[in-house]
Design a protein around this motif. Structure first.
Motif, PDB file in Angstrom:
ATOM      1  N   TYR A 161       0.833  -1.198   0.000  1.00 40.98           N
ATOM      2  CA  TYR A 161       0.000   0.000   0.000  1.00 40.98           C
ATOM      3  C   TYR A 161       0.870   1.251   0.000  1.00 40.98           C
ATOM      4  N   VAL A 162       0.554   2.163  -0.896  1.00 40.64           N
ATOM      5  CA  VAL A 162       1.247   3.448  -0.930  1.00 40.64           C
ATOM      6  C   VAL A 162       0.385   4.477  -0.196  1.00 40.64           C
ATOM      7  N   CYS A 163      -0.888   4.481  -0.532  1.00 41.75           N
ATOM      8  CA  CYS A 163      -1.818   5.434   0.078  1.00 41.75           C
ATOM      9  C   CYS A 163      -2.771   4.662   0.990  1.00 41.75           C
ATOM     10  N   LEU A 164      -2.561   4.831   2.280  1.00 50.02           N
ATOM     11  CA  LEU A 164      -3.399   4.094   3.237  1.00 50.02           C
ATOM     12  C   LEU A 164      -4.796   4.700   3.323  1.00 50.02           C
ATOM     13  N   CYS A 165      -4.885   6.019   3.194  1.00 54.03           N
ATOM     14  CA  CYS A 165      -6.194   6.675   3.302  1.00 54.03           C
ATOM     15  C   CYS A 165      -7.165   6.154   2.250  1.00 54.03           C
ATOM     16  N   LYS A 166      -6.645   5.943   1.045  1.00 52.24           N
ATOM     17  CA  LYS A 166      -7.505   5.517  -0.062  1.00 52.24           C
ATOM     18  C   LYS A 166      -7.269   4.060  -0.446  1.00 52.24           C
ATOM     19  N   VAL A 183      -5.214   9.462  -5.130  1.00 50.96           N
ATOM     20  CA  VAL A 183      -3.956   9.431  -4.370  1.00 50.96           C
ATOM     21  C   VAL A 183      -3.678  10.817  -3.778  1.00 50.96           C
ATOM     22  N   ALA A 184      -3.280  10.852  -2.525  1.00 51.34           N
ATOM     23  CA  ALA A 184      -2.871  12.093  -1.846  1.00 51.34           C
ATOM     24  C   ALA A 184      -3.988  13.122  -1.748  1.00 51.34           C
ATOM     25  N   THR A 185      -5.214  12.658  -1.680  1.00 51.52           N
ATOM     26  CA  THR A 185      -6.311  13.626  -1.536  1.00 51.52           C
ATOM     27  C   THR A 185      -6.756  13.766  -0.080  1.00 51.52           C
ATOM     28  N   GLN A 186      -6.139  12.980   0.813  1.00 47.24           N
ATOM     29  CA  GLN A 186      -6.502  13.151   2.227  1.00 47.24           C
ATOM     30  C   GLN A 186      -5.320  13.678   3.030  1.00 47.24           C
ATOM     31  N   CYS A 187      -4.534  12.818   3.647  1.00 47.21           N
ATOM     32  CA  CYS A 187      -3.451  13.332   4.502  1.00 47.21           C
ATOM     33  C   CYS A 187      -2.252  13.798   3.692  1.00 47.21           C
ATOM     34  N   GLY A 188      -2.077  13.256   2.492  1.00 50.37           N
ATOM     35  CA  GLY A 188      -0.982  13.699   1.633  1.00 50.37           C
ATOM     36  C   GLY A 188       0.350  13.027   1.891  1.00 50.37           C
ATOM     37  N   LYS A 189       0.411  12.136   2.874  1.00 47.99           N
ATOM     38  CA  LYS A 189       1.695  11.506   3.220  1.00 47.99           C
ATOM     39  C   LYS A 189       2.228  10.604   2.106  1.00 47.99           C
ATOM     40  N   CYS A 190       1.338  10.141   1.259  1.00 45.86           N
ATOM     41  CA  CYS A 190       1.746   9.217   0.209  1.00 45.86           C
ATOM     42  C   CYS A 190       2.311   9.938  -1.012  1.00 45.86           C
ATOM     43  N   ALA A 191       2.201  11.254  -1.061  1.00 46.10           N
ATOM     44  CA  ALA A 191       2.564  11.993  -2.272  1.00 46.10           C
ATOM     45  C   ALA A 191       4.011  11.734  -2.697  1.00 46.10           C
TER      46      ALA A 191
HETATM   47 FE1  FES Z   1      -2.564   8.922   0.747  1.00 47.83          FE
HETATM   48 FE2  FES Z   1      -3.234   9.702   3.210  1.00 47.83          FE
HETATM   49  S1  FES Z   1      -1.917   8.094   2.624  1.00 47.83           S
HETATM   50  S2  FES Z   1      -3.799  10.592   1.325  1.00 47.83           S
END
Ligand code: FES
Length: 56
Positions: free
Chosen positions: A2-7, A34-42
């Motif tokens: 997983y790269v983006c956990l939020c999504k 991708v990166a539309t919530q916390c942004g950590k995955c950007a």
């Molecule tokens: Fe991708 Fe939070 S991990 S937006």
């Protein structure tokens, strides 16, 4: 992985999107969210895009 956990987006999904023509983070945001919530995955998502481009 997983790269983006939020999504819940994996590196494979990002690679597939890049293969199908996504060239920028804006494309990934629009296509996958991708990166539309916390942004950590950007940072990681950008790196995967860059690696894909260097292989083409
Ligand atoms: Fe991708 Fe939070 S991990 S937006």
């Amino acid at each position: 992985m997983y790269v983006c956990l939020c999504k819940a987006i994996t590196d494979k999904q990002i690679k597939d999107a890049a293969y199908n023509g996504a060239t920028s983070m804006r494309c990934l945001n629009k296509d996958l969210g991708v990166a539309t919530q916390c942004g950590k995955c950007a940072v990681t998502a950008k790196q995967i895009l860059r690696e894909h481009k260097s292989q083409v």
